[in-house]
Motif scaffolding. Structure first.
Motif, PDB file in Angstrom:
ATOM      1  N   ALA A 179     -41.581 -19.022 -12.706  1.00 23.33           N
ATOM      2  CA  ALA A 179     -40.402 -19.644 -12.110  1.00 23.33           C
ATOM      3  C   ALA A 179     -39.866 -20.758 -12.991  1.00 23.33           C
ATOM      4  CB  ALA A 179     -40.752 -20.193 -10.730  1.00 23.33           C
ATOM      5  N   ALA A 180     -40.755 -21.552 -13.572  1.00 28.93           N
ATOM      6  CA  ALA A 180     -40.326 -22.667 -14.433  1.00 28.93           C
ATOM      7  C   ALA A 180     -39.630 -22.156 -15.688  1.00 28.93           C
ATOM      8  CB  ALA A 180     -41.528 -23.529 -14.802  1.00 28.93           C
ATOM      9  N   ARG A 181     -40.137 -21.065 -16.247  1.00 25.62           N
ATOM     10  CA  ARG A 181     -39.547 -20.524 -17.477  1.00 25.62           C
ATOM     11  C   ARG A 181     -38.206 -19.842 -17.226  1.00 25.62           C
ATOM     12  NH1 ARG A 181     -43.610 -17.077 -20.954  1.00 25.62           N
ATOM     13  NH2 ARG A 181     -41.798 -17.212 -22.341  1.00 25.62           N
ATOM     14  N   SER A 182     -37.914 -19.513 -15.976  1.00 20.79           N
ATOM     15  CA  SER A 182     -36.633 -18.875 -15.664  1.00 20.79           C
ATOM     16  C   SER A 182     -35.496 -19.881 -15.535  1.00 20.79           C
ATOM     17  CB  SER A 182     -36.757 -18.061 -14.370  1.00 20.79           C
ATOM     18  OG  SER A 182     -36.940 -18.926 -13.260  1.00 20.79           O
ATOM     19  N   ILE A 183     -35.817 -21.172 -15.522  1.00 16.84           N
ATOM     20  CA  ILE A 183     -34.789 -22.201 -15.424  1.00 16.84           C
ATOM     21  C   ILE A 183     -34.067 -22.316 -16.766  1.00 16.84           C
ATOM     22  CG2 ILE A 183     -34.354 -24.664 -15.011  1.00 16.84           C
ATOM     23  CD1 ILE A 183     -36.863 -24.692 -13.257  1.00 16.84           C
ATOM     24  N   PRO A 184     -32.745 -22.302 -16.794  1.00 11.95           N
ATOM     25  CA  PRO A 184     -32.000 -22.375 -18.064  1.00 11.95           C
ATOM     26  C   PRO A 184     -32.343 -23.637 -18.872  1.00 11.95           C
ATOM     27  CG  PRO A 184     -30.554 -21.736 -16.267  1.00 11.95           C
ATOM     28  CD  PRO A 184     -31.854 -22.110 -15.633  1.00 11.95           C
ATOM     29  N   ASP A 185     -32.414 -23.493 -20.185  1.00 11.69           N
ATOM     30  CA  ASP A 185     -32.817 -24.588 -21.063  1.00 11.69           C
ATOM     31  C   ASP A 185     -31.799 -25.728 -21.096  1.00 11.69           C
ATOM     32  OD1 ASP A 185     -35.165 -23.349 -21.785  1.00 11.69           O
ATOM     33  OD2 ASP A 185     -34.276 -22.328 -23.520  1.00 11.69           O
ATOM     34  N   HIS A 186     -30.540 -25.439 -20.781  1.00  6.96           N
ATOM     35  CA  HIS A 186     -29.536 -26.504 -20.928  1.00  6.96           C
ATOM     36  C   HIS A 186     -29.771 -27.648 -19.941  1.00  6.96           C
ATOM     37  CE1 HIS A 186     -27.532 -23.758 -17.943  1.00  6.96           C
ATOM     38  NE2 HIS A 186     -27.278 -24.906 -17.340  1.00  6.96           N
ATOM     39  N   TYR A 187     -30.468 -27.393 -18.825  1.00  4.89           N
ATOM     40  CA  TYR A 187     -30.814 -28.487 -17.917  1.00  4.89           C
ATOM     41  C   TYR A 187     -31.746 -29.477 -18.618  1.00  4.89           C
ATOM     42  CZ  TYR A 187     -28.892 -25.925 -13.913  1.00  4.89           C
ATOM     43  OH  TYR A 187     -28.059 -25.282 -13.033  1.00  4.89           O
ATOM     44  N   PHE A 188     -32.744 -28.949 -19.306  1.00  3.08           N
ATOM     45  CA  PHE A 188     -33.717 -29.809 -19.991  1.00  3.08           C
ATOM     46  C   PHE A 188     -33.117 -30.462 -21.231  1.00  3.08           C
ATOM     47  CE2 PHE A 188     -36.121 -26.402 -17.859  1.00  3.08           C
ATOM     48  CZ  PHE A 188     -36.873 -27.163 -16.983  1.00  3.08           C
ATOM     49  N   GLU A 189     -32.208 -29.760 -21.910  1.00  8.85           N
ATOM     50  CA  GLU A 189     -31.544 -30.345 -23.064  1.00  8.85           C
ATOM     51  C   GLU A 189     -30.685 -31.533 -22.647  1.00  8.85           C
ATOM     52  OE1 GLU A 189     -29.399 -27.149 -24.801  1.00  8.85           O
ATOM     53  OE2 GLU A 189     -31.194 -26.086 -25.499  1.00  8.85           O
ATOM     54  N   ALA A 190     -29.989 -31.392 -21.527  1.00 12.99           N
ATOM     55  CA  ALA A 190     -29.179 -32.502 -21.023  1.00 12.99           C
ATOM     56  C   ALA A 190     -30.059 -33.680 -20.622  1.00 12.99           C
ATOM     57  CB  ALA A 190     -28.348 -32.042 -19.828  1.00 12.99           C
ATOM     58  N   ALA A 191     -31.225 -33.393 -20.044  1.00 11.21           N
ATOM     59  CA  ALA A 191     -32.144 -34.466 -19.650  1.00 11.21           C
ATOM     60  C   ALA A 191     -32.685 -35.193 -20.877  1.00 11.21           C
ATOM     61  CB  ALA A 191     -33.294 -33.882 -18.832  1.00 11.21           C
ATOM     62  N   ARG A 192     -33.008 -34.432 -21.951  1.00 11.71           N
ATOM     63  CA  ARG A 192     -33.511 -35.072 -23.173  1.00 11.71           C
ATOM     64  C   ARG A 192     -32.450 -35.957 -23.808  1.00 11.71           C
ATOM     65  NH1 ARG A 192     -36.290 -30.065 -23.910  1.00 11.71           N
ATOM     66  NH2 ARG A 192     -34.532 -29.220 -25.097  1.00 11.71           N
ATOM     67  N   LEU A 193     -31.203 -35.504 -23.772  1.00 10.99           N
ATOM     68  CA  LEU A 193     -30.119 -36.312 -24.335  1.00 10.99           C
ATOM     69  C   LEU A 193     -29.935 -37.609 -23.565  1.00 10.99           C
ATOM     70  CD1 LEU A 193     -27.459 -33.538 -25.087  1.00 10.99           C
ATOM     71  CD2 LEU A 193     -28.841 -34.806 -26.743  1.00 10.99           C
ATOM     72  N   ASP A 194     -30.241 -37.588 -22.292  1.00  9.93           N
ATOM     73  CA  ASP A 194     -30.144 -38.796 -21.462  1.00  9.93           C
ATOM     74  C   ASP A 194     -31.387 -39.669 -21.556  1.00  9.93           C
ATOM     75  OD1 ASP A 194     -27.623 -38.149 -20.607  1.00  9.93           O
ATOM     76  OD2 ASP A 194     -28.304 -37.113 -18.796  1.00  9.93           O
ATOM     77  N   GLY A 195     -32.346 -39.270 -22.402  1.00 12.97           N
ATOM     78  CA  GLY A 195     -33.558 -40.065 -22.581  1.00 12.97           C
ATOM     79  C   GLY A 195     -34.610 -39.840 -21.523  1.00 12.97           C
ATOM     80  N   CYS A 196     -34.563 -38.707 -20.827  1.00 14.98           N
ATOM     81  CA  CYS A 196     -35.529 -38.414 -19.757  1.00 14.98           C
ATOM     82  C   CYS A 196     -36.822 -37.868 -20.367  1.00 14.98           C
ATOM     83  CB  CYS A 196     -34.919 -37.399 -18.799  1.00 14.98           C
ATOM     84  SG  CYS A 196     -35.952 -37.011 -17.368  1.00 14.98           S
ATOM     85  N   SER A 197     -37.959 -38.380 -19.923  1.00 10.93           N
ATOM     86  CA  SER A 197     -39.248 -37.894 -20.404  1.00 10.93           C
ATOM     87  C   SER A 197     -39.547 -36.524 -19.795  1.00 10.93           C
ATOM     88  CB  SER A 197     -40.364 -38.871 -20.047  1.00 10.93           C
ATOM     89  OG  SER A 197     -40.523 -38.947 -18.633  1.00 10.93           O
ATOM     90  N   LYS A 198     -40.552 -35.839 -20.370  1.00  8.70           N
ATOM     91  CA  LYS A 198     -40.917 -34.513 -19.864  1.00  8.70           C
ATOM     92  C   LYS A 198     -41.402 -34.590 -18.419  1.00  8.70           C
ATOM     93  CE  LYS A 198     -42.082 -32.387 -24.304  1.00  8.70           C
ATOM     94  NZ  LYS A 198     -43.139 -31.746 -25.120  1.00  8.70           N
ATOM     95  N   MET A 199     -42.168 -35.636 -18.084  1.00  6.92           N
ATOM     96  CA  MET A 199     -42.677 -35.773 -16.719  1.00  6.92           C
ATOM     97  C   MET A 199     -41.535 -35.934 -15.721  1.00  6.92           C
ATOM     98  SD  MET A 199     -45.392 -38.530 -15.173  1.00  6.92           S
ATOM     99  CE  MET A 199     -46.710 -37.921 -16.226  1.00  6.92           C
ATOM    100  N   LYS A 200     -40.578 -36.811 -16.068  1.00 11.71           N
ATOM    101  CA  LYS A 200     -39.447 -37.022 -15.170  1.00 11.71           C
ATOM    102  C   LYS A 200     -38.591 -35.767 -15.068  1.00 11.71           C
ATOM    103  CE  LYS A 200     -38.992 -42.031 -15.592  1.00 11.71           C
ATOM    104  NZ  LYS A 200     -38.093 -43.161 -15.984  1.00 11.71           N
ATOM    105  N   ALA A 201     -38.475 -35.036 -16.187  1.00  5.63           N
ATOM    106  CA  ALA A 201     -37.696 -33.795 -16.151  1.00  5.63           C
ATOM    107  C   ALA A 201     -38.308 -32.787 -15.187  1.00  5.63           C
ATOM    108  CB  ALA A 201     -37.606 -33.203 -17.561  1.00  5.63           C
ATOM    109  N   HIS A 202     -39.637 -32.696 -15.201  1.00  3.19           N
ATOM    110  CA  HIS A 202     -40.307 -31.769 -14.278  1.00  3.19           C
ATOM    111  C   HIS A 202     -40.173 -32.239 -12.831  1.00  3.19           C
ATOM    112  CE1 HIS A 202     -41.784 -29.202 -17.349  1.00  3.19           C
ATOM    113  NE2 HIS A 202     -42.633 -30.083 -17.874  1.00  3.19           N
ATOM    114  N   LEU A 203     -40.242 -33.546 -12.611  1.00  5.75           N
ATOM    115  CA  LEU A 203     -40.153 -34.074 -11.247  1.00  5.75           C
ATOM    116  C   LEU A 203     -38.755 -33.924 -10.664  1.00  5.75           C
ATOM    117  CD1 LEU A 203     -42.284 -37.356 -11.506  1.00  5.75           C
ATOM    118  CD2 LEU A 203     -42.861 -35.285 -10.251  1.00  5.75           C
TER     119      LEU A 203
END
Length: 293
Positions: A179-203
C-alpha cells in the motif's frame, strides 16, 4: 459497458455462477449451522429441536466467558503489537536501498509461510520452563526471573498470542508495504522540498493515505485473534485446565470431543456474531471517506 449491464441475461450469466458457488459454500452451511444451534444433536442421529436451550447453557457456562476474554486478549495483543511493528518495518524497508529491500521483504515474510505446527513446536521449546531459551536468556543476563510460560493461565494466553503475532507480522508487513509503495512519489517529493523529514512524511502522508489498508489489517488482526485455534491446540491443548480456550476451541471441544454438536454450533454462532460486530464497528469508524490519489 452500459450495453452489457442493461442486458439482464448477460448479468445473470456473469454473476449467477459466483452467487451459486457462494450460496453453496457459505450461505447454506451458515444456515445449517444456525438451525442446528437450536437442537440437541450428536452428529449421527436425527437432531431434536430444543429452542434456545443451548444458548442459555452457553451464557451460564464459565468456560464461555473465559473463551470470550481470551479471544479479546488475543486480538488486543495482535492489534497493539502486530500492526505497529508491521508499519515500522514497512516504512523502514520503503526507505532502504534497493538490495536491502529485496532481502528484508523475504526475511520478514518467511515466518508467515511456515507451518503453524513448525512454529508452535519451535516456540514450545523456547518456552520450556527447564531448558527453554527464554528462561536461559534471563539466567545469562543475571536475572533470577524464571517462568513456566505455558503452565500458568495468566501468562499462557499471552505467550501463545505473541507466537501468533510473531508469525503473521510478516503478512501485515507485506500488505502495508504494498500500500505504501502504491502512493505516488510526487507527494513525498513535495514534502522533501518543504523540508519534511522521512518520519514526518510517513506520519502525515503515508499513514493517512493508507487508511483503507489499515482498516483491512485491523479486521484480519482482530478476527484472527477472536477465532484463534491452532496455536493453543498444539501448544497447550486448551490448558492449563480451560485457561487458553477461545470460542473456536470451545466449539471444537463441544462438537468433536463431547459429541454435542448443537452446543458447538451455538458457540460457532456466537463467534460469527462477535466477528461481524467487530467488522461493522471498524468499517463504521475507520476510513469512512475513501481517499483517491
Amino acid at each position: 459497458m452500459r450495453k452489457y449491464l442493461g442486458n439482464k441475461k448477460m448479468v445473470i450469466a456473469l454473476v449467477g455462477p459466483a452467487m451459486i458457488l457462494f450460496s453453496v459454500m457459505v450461505l447454506y452451511p451458515l444456515g445449517v449451522l444456525i438451525v442446528k444451534s437450536f437442537t440437541q444433536w450428536d452428529g449421527l442421529n436425527p437432531s431434536v429441536f430444543t429452542g434456545v436451550e443451548n444458548y442459555i447453557r452457553l451464557f451460564k457456562d464459565p468456560v464461555f466467558y473465559t473463551s470470550l476474554r481470551n479471544g479479546l486478549v488475543f486480538a488486543l495483543i495482535q492489534v497493539c503489537i502486530q500492526v505497529p511493528i508491521a508499519s515500522i518495518l514497512a516504512f523502514a524497508v520503503m526507505d532502504s536501498g534497493r538490495i536491502s529491500k529485496k532481502f528484508f521483504r523475504v526475511a520478514y515474510f518467511v515466518p508467515a509461510v511456515l507451518s503453524i505446527t513448525v512454529v508452535s513446536q519451535l516456540w514450545l521449546s523456547m518456552y520450556n520452563a527447564e531448558y527453554g531459551m527464554i528462561n536461559k536468556l534471563f539466567s545469562a543476563l543475571g536475572f533470577s526471573y524464571q517462568q513456566n510460560w505455558l503452565g500458568q493461565g495468566e501468562s499462557a494466553i499471552v505467550a501463545i498470542a505473541l507466537v501468533n503475532t510473531w508469525q503473521f507480522t510478516g503478512y501485515q508487513f507485506i500488505l502495508l508495504l504494498s500500500a505504501a509503495r502504491s502512493i505516488p512519489d510526487h507527494y513525498f517529493e513535495a514534502a522533501r522540498l518543504d523540508g519534511c523529514s522521512k518520519m514526518k512524511a510517513h506520519l502525515h502522508i503515508t499513514m493517512p493515505l493508507m487508511q483503507e489498508t489499515y482498516k483491512y489489517c485491523l479486521i484480519i488482526a482482530i478476527t484472527g485473534g477472536l477465532n484463534a485455534f491452532a496455536s493453543m491446540h498444539i501448544m497447550t491443548g486448551g490448558g492449563p485446565g480451560t485457561q487458553t480456550y477461545t470460542l473456536t476451541y470451545l466449539m471444537y471441544r463441544s462438537a468433536f470431543r463431547l459429541g454435542n454438536y448443537g452446543y458447538g454450533c451455538a458457540s460457532a454462532v456466537m463467534l460469527i456474531v462477535q466477528c461481524m460486530i467487530v467488522s461493522l464497528v471498524i468499517n463504521r469508524c475507520v476510513a469512512r471517506e475513501r481517499i483517491v490519489y
